[in-house]
Structure formats: structure tokens, C-alpha cells
Design an enzyme around this catalytic site. Structure first.
Site, PDB file in Angstrom:
ATOM      1  N   ASN A 193     -18.893  27.512  35.092  1.00 21.51           N
ATOM      2  CA  ASN A 193     -19.953  26.609  34.648  1.00 21.51           C
ATOM      3  C   ASN A 193     -19.293  25.287  34.215  1.00 21.51           C
ATOM      4  O   ASN A 193     -18.492  25.267  33.276  1.00 21.51           O
ATOM      5  CB  ASN A 193     -20.699  27.273  33.479  1.00 21.51           C
TER       6      ASN A 193
ATOM      7  N   ASP B 119     -20.909  22.470  33.279  1.00 18.95           N
ATOM      8  CA  ASP B 119     -21.835  21.577  32.551  1.00 18.95           C
ATOM      9  C   ASP B 119     -21.115  20.662  31.566  1.00 18.95           C
ATOM     10  O   ASP B 119     -21.492  19.507  31.382  1.00 18.95           O
ATOM     11  CB  ASP B 119     -22.853  22.404  31.753  1.00 18.95           C
ATOM     12  N   HIS B 120     -20.083  21.199  30.905  1.00 21.88           N
ATOM     13  CA  HIS B 120     -19.478  20.398  29.838  1.00 21.88           C
ATOM     14  C   HIS B 120     -18.571  19.281  30.348  1.00 21.88           C
ATOM     15  O   HIS B 120     -18.186  18.399  29.586  1.00 21.88           O
ATOM     16  CB  HIS B 120     -18.763  21.297  28.839  1.00 21.88           C
TER      17      HIS B 120
ATOM     18  N   ARG C 229     -20.227   8.989  27.031  1.00 23.17           N
ATOM     19  CA  ARG C 229     -19.932   7.566  27.178  1.00 23.17           C
ATOM     20  C   ARG C 229     -20.838   6.870  28.192  1.00 23.17           C
ATOM     21  O   ARG C 229     -21.175   5.696  28.034  1.00 23.17           O
ATOM     22  CB  ARG C 229     -18.457   7.410  27.610  1.00 23.17           C
TER      23      ARG C 229
ATOM     24  N   HIS D  38     -26.341  23.639  35.227  1.00 18.28           N
ATOM     25  CA  HIS D  38     -27.641  23.753  34.565  1.00 18.28           C
ATOM     26  C   HIS D  38     -28.190  22.348  34.355  1.00 18.28           C
ATOM     27  O   HIS D  38     -27.643  21.581  33.565  1.00 18.28           O
ATOM     28  CB  HIS D  38     -27.433  24.467  33.213  1.00 18.28           C
TER      29      HIS D  38
ATOM     30  N   ARG E  70     -30.813  20.556  32.638  1.00 14.55           N
ATOM     31  CA  ARG E  70     -31.801  20.840  31.589  1.00 14.55           C
ATOM     32  C   ARG E  70     -32.920  19.802  31.629  1.00 14.55           C
ATOM     33  O   ARG E  70     -32.720  18.680  32.097  1.00 14.55           O
ATOM     34  CB  ARG E  70     -31.124  20.813  30.210  1.00 14.55           C
TER      35      ARG E  70
ATOM     36  N   ARG F 189     -29.289  16.562  29.170  1.00 16.37           N
ATOM     37  CA  ARG F 189     -28.231  16.233  28.199  1.00 16.37           C
ATOM     38  C   ARG F 189     -26.835  16.265  28.820  1.00 16.37           C
ATOM     39  O   ARG F 189     -25.929  15.629  28.323  1.00 16.37           O
ATOM     40  CB  ARG F 189     -28.283  17.173  27.004  1.00 16.37           C
ATOM     41  N   HIS F 190     -26.655  17.025  29.909  1.00 15.96           N
ATOM     42  CA  HIS F 190     -25.335  16.993  30.566  1.00 15.96           C
ATOM     43  C   HIS F 190     -25.502  16.740  32.065  1.00 15.96           C
ATOM     44  O   HIS F 190     -25.406  15.610  32.501  1.00 15.96           O
ATOM     45  CB  HIS F 190     -24.459  18.201  30.221  1.00 15.96           C
TER      46      HIS F 190
ATOM     47  N   GLU G 127     -28.763  26.970  37.325  1.00 17.74           N
ATOM     48  CA  GLU G 127     -29.447  27.524  36.155  1.00 17.74           C
ATOM     49  C   GLU G 127     -30.628  26.647  35.833  1.00 17.74           C
ATOM     50  O   GLU G 127     -30.488  25.416  35.790  1.00 17.74           O
ATOM     51  CB  GLU G 127     -28.496  27.459  34.952  1.00 17.74           C
TER      52      GLU G 127
ATOM     53  N   THR H 205     -27.054  25.348  23.035  1.00 17.39           N
ATOM     54  CA  THR H 205     -26.843  25.897  24.368  1.00 17.39           C
ATOM     55  C   THR H 205     -27.865  27.009  24.527  1.00 17.39           C
ATOM     56  O   THR H 205     -28.650  27.260  23.613  1.00 17.39           O
ATOM     57  CB  THR H 205     -25.388  26.407  24.528  1.00 17.39           C
ATOM     58  N   THR H 206     -27.899  27.676  25.681  1.00 22.25           N
ATOM     59  CA  THR H 206     -28.890  28.731  25.879  1.00 22.25           C
ATOM     60  C   THR H 206     -28.647  29.826  24.850  1.00 22.25           C
ATOM     61  O   THR H 206     -27.581  30.418  24.817  1.00 22.25           O
ATOM     62  CB  THR H 206     -28.766  29.291  27.307  1.00 22.25           C
TER      63      THR H 206
ATOM     64  N   GLU I 220     -28.153  38.616  34.739  1.00 24.33           N
ATOM     65  CA  GLU I 220     -26.951  38.181  34.020  1.00 24.33           C
ATOM     66  C   GLU I 220     -27.144  38.614  32.575  1.00 24.33           C
ATOM     67  O   GLU I 220     -28.070  38.158  31.889  1.00 24.33           O
ATOM     68  CB  GLU I 220     -26.774  36.667  34.111  1.00 24.33           C
TER      69      GLU I 220
ATOM     70  N   HIS J   4     -21.857  33.993  28.833  1.00 24.06           N
ATOM     71  CA  HIS J   4     -22.124  33.289  27.582  1.00 24.06           C
ATOM     72  C   HIS J   4     -21.136  33.729  26.512  1.00 24.06           C
ATOM     73  O   HIS J   4     -21.154  34.878  26.078  1.00 24.06           O
ATOM     74  CB  HIS J   4     -23.550  33.495  27.072  1.00 24.06           C
TER      75      HIS J   4
ATOM     76  N   GLY K 128     -18.021  29.036  31.054  1.00 28.62           N
ATOM     77  CA  GLY K 128     -17.948  27.585  31.034  1.00 28.62           C
ATOM     78  C   GLY K 128     -17.104  27.021  29.923  1.00 28.62           C
ATOM     79  O   GLY K 128     -15.983  26.541  30.127  1.00 28.62           O
ATOM     80  N   HIS K 129     -17.621  27.129  28.700  1.00 28.70           N
ATOM     81  CA  HIS K 129     -17.049  26.392  27.573  1.00 28.70           C
ATOM     82  C   HIS K 129     -15.533  26.589  27.430  1.00 28.70           C
ATOM     83  O   HIS K 129     -14.761  25.628  27.331  1.00 28.70           O
ATOM     84  CB  HIS K 129     -17.767  26.812  26.287  1.00 28.70           C
TER      85      HIS K 129
HETATM   86  N1  PXP Z   1     -24.590  31.914  31.520  1.00 28.50           N
HETATM   87  C1  PXP Z   1     -25.675  31.203  31.093  1.00 28.50           C
HETATM   88  C2  PXP Z   1     -27.023  31.658  31.551  1.00 28.50           C
HETATM   89  C3  PXP Z   1     -25.520  30.080  30.263  1.00 28.50           C
HETATM   90  O1  PXP Z   1     -26.612  29.399  29.873  1.00 28.50           O
HETATM   91  C4  PXP Z   1     -24.234  29.684  29.889  1.00 28.50           C
HETATM   92  C5  PXP Z   1     -24.042  28.487  29.002  1.00 28.50           C
HETATM   93  O2  PXP Z   1     -24.547  27.372  29.578  1.00 28.50           O
HETATM   94  C6  PXP Z   1     -23.138  30.434  30.362  1.00 28.50           C
HETATM   95  C7  PXP Z   1     -23.351  31.548  31.154  1.00 28.50           C
HETATM   96  C8  PXP Z   1     -21.738  30.055  30.043  1.00 28.50           C
HETATM   97  O3  PXP Z   1     -21.522  30.197  28.693  1.00 28.50           O
HETATM   98  P1  PXP Z   1     -20.194  29.613  28.056  1.00 28.50           P
HETATM   99  O4  PXP Z   1     -20.234  28.138  28.244  1.00 28.50           O
HETATM  100  O5  PXP Z   1     -20.285  30.039  26.642  1.00 28.50           O
HETATM  101  O6  PXP Z   1     -19.059  30.247  28.799  1.00 28.50           O
END
Ligand code: PXP
Length: 252
Positions: free
Chosen positions: A8, A10-11, A19, A51, A53, A57-58, A78, A108-109, A159, A199, A221-222
Site C-alpha cells: 500500500n 498511500d503514504h 507540500r 486508496h 479517499r 487526503r493522499h 481500496e 486511517t481505516t 481481508e 492493517h 503500507g505504513h
Molecule cells: N488494508 C486496508 C483495508 C487498509 O485500509 C490499510 C491502511 O490503509 C492497510 C491494509 C494497510 O495498513 P498499514 O498501512 O497499517 O500497513
């Protein structure tokens, strides 16, 4: 079959938006989600998750199209169950859609989708997207009732939300969450669903999930984006893939 890794990214867009909000097409707009997807691919990612949203936001809509075009990796889109997102998904035609709950206030979700409770509003979305050739995953809490509702609605995948597992910091609390994940994974397997998880999974806690059977894919992701600050994204993905080699879908 080996456990797959969906990365993921997104970040990466979170940092860019800090910025360059409203300036995605500026030559200065960095970092680039497309380059991140390419780096994740080089590290062994099996798919990319984005994702978009409602509040943008991202990731922006254009990021999803660009990432899809730039890599051959399967794209997991997503989305919340809104007409706006259905329209984007029908244009984007990702390989997979993961339906998630979405509220503006959350960081976050934060919870799984209540598939059982929202069955009537989710079912048309599932059918519409499947008719366009998209496979559907339901992001649910590890709860057998939600797994069953996901099977009944016709989703191909679930998931399992590992957020509570990730936030369980005592052995006892963690054991409880692992038990819920195990029961849900077994239920998913029995309903012939592909069982994914995601997650809050990180480099430190991932090994506990080796106790959960029948898992096909992790979405992470994170922690990978954070680790990338030190070692680069390709290496961060490589390290996660290495840890995932310890997983067997039928743990003893
Ligand atoms: N799965 C879903 C459905 C999510 O919403 C997220 C966070 O956006 C993740 C997985 C990934 O989570 P993390 O960023 O904590 O790894």
C-alpha cells in the site's frame, strides 16, 4: 502457494500532499507514487494498493490511473461504497477492489466493513464491479458472521482487519486476536474465499501471524513506507518479503 505481498503506497502520496496539495502535475511534486510502485515491484511486491479517499487526503484519482498504466502489477483499489468511487473503479478497472468503511474523521481505516449489516447497499456495488471484471474483497473484522456475509454477497476475497491484533501488546490480548483471526481464516477457507489480511502489520509483529492458517496475501503500507526512509522502498519491500517466507498456509 507463497504468501503474497500487496504494498500500500498511500503514504507516498501523503508526503507529496503535505507540500504539493493541488499541484500534482507540478514538476516539483514529489515523491511520486508511480516511482514508488516501480520500486516496490523491484523489491518483489506482488500487487500495489491505492486508496482514493472521498477527501483525497493522499492519493488522487489521477495517481490510480498513472500507477495502473506504469506497472504490470495487479492493482488493488481500496474504496468506500459511494457512487463517486464506483464510477472511478469502472473507469480504472483495477484487478481487485477492496471495499472499506470510510469516515472523514478517521486517521486511517479504523474498523472492518459491516457486510452483514450493510448487505443491501453493498450487494449492487459488488455485482456492478464484478460485471466489469473486477474481483471483490471485503475488509472485515475477524468475525465469522462477517466472513459468512462476505461469502453470501458473492465476494471472491476477504481481508481480515489485523488492527486489533497489531494493537494488542500483551501475550493474552494477542492470543485472543490470533484466535479470532484463525477462526475467521478457517471460516473463509471453508466458504472458498481467498483470505487476505492487513492493517498494522509490521516487521516486528508479522511472525505472530504464522499461526493463522489459509492466508493468501498481506496488504502492508505504513511500516514499509516508514522503513523506506532508512533503506529505500525496494529494500524495505525485499525485507518484508523475506520475513514472509516463514509463513506456511497450514501451520502445525
Ligand atoms: N488494508 C486496508 C483495508 C487498509 O485500509 C490499510 C491502511 O490503509 C492497510 C491494509 C494497510 O495498513 P498499514 O498501512 O497499517 O500497513
Amino acid at each position: 502457494m507463497n504468501l503474497l505481498l500487496g504494498v500500500n503506497i498511500d503514504h507516498v502520496a501523503t508526503l507529496r500532499q503535505a507540500r504539493y496539495s493541488g499541484m500534482v502535475d507540478s514538476p516539483n511534486a514529489e515523491p511520486s507514487p508511480v516511482e514508488a510502485a516501480e520500486d516496490a515491484l523491484a523489491g518483489g511486491a506482488d500487487s500495489i494498493t491505492i486508496h482514493v479517499r472521498g477527501d483525497r487526503r493522499h492519493m488522487q484519482e489521477v495517481d490510480a490511473y498513472r500507477v495502473k498504466q506504469a506497472t504490470n502489477l495487479p492493482l488493488n483499489f481500496e474504496m468506500g461504497n459511494t457512487q463517486e468511487m464506483i464510477d472511478i473503479a469502472l473507469k480504472l478497472k483495477p484487478d481487485f477492489v477492496c471495499l472499506v468503511p470510510e469516515t472523514r474523521e478517521e486517521v486511517t481505516t479504523e474498523g472492518g466493513l459491516d457486510v452483514a449489516g450493510l448487505y443491501d447497499s453493498l450487494e449492487p456495488t459488488v455485482k456492478t464491479l464484478q460485471a466489469a471484471g473486477v474481483q471483490i474483497s471485503m475488509f472485515i473484522d475477524p468475525n465469522v458472521e462477517q466472513v459468512e456475509a462476505s461469502a453470501n454477497i458473492g465476494a471472491e476475497m476477504v481481508e481480515l482487519h489485523t488492527g486489533c491484533f497489531a494493537n494488542a501488546h500483551t501475550d493474552e490480548a494477542r492470543e485472543l486476536e490470533i484466535t479470532r483471526l484463525k477462526q475467521s481464516a478457517i471460516a473463509g477457507h471453508n466458504f472458498k474465499l481467498q483470505v487476505n489480511a492487513g492493517h498494522g502489520i509490521n516487521y516486528e509483529n508479522i511472525h505472530f501471524l504464522n499461526a493463522v492458517p489459509h492466508l493468501a496475501e498481506f496488504n502492508i503500507g505504513h511500516t514499509i513506507v516508514a522503513r523506506a526512509m532508512r533503506v529505500g522502498l525496494t529494500q524495505a519491500v525485499r525485507e518484508m518479503k523475506e520475513l514472509m517466507k516463514a509463513y506456511s498456509p497450514n501451520p502445525i
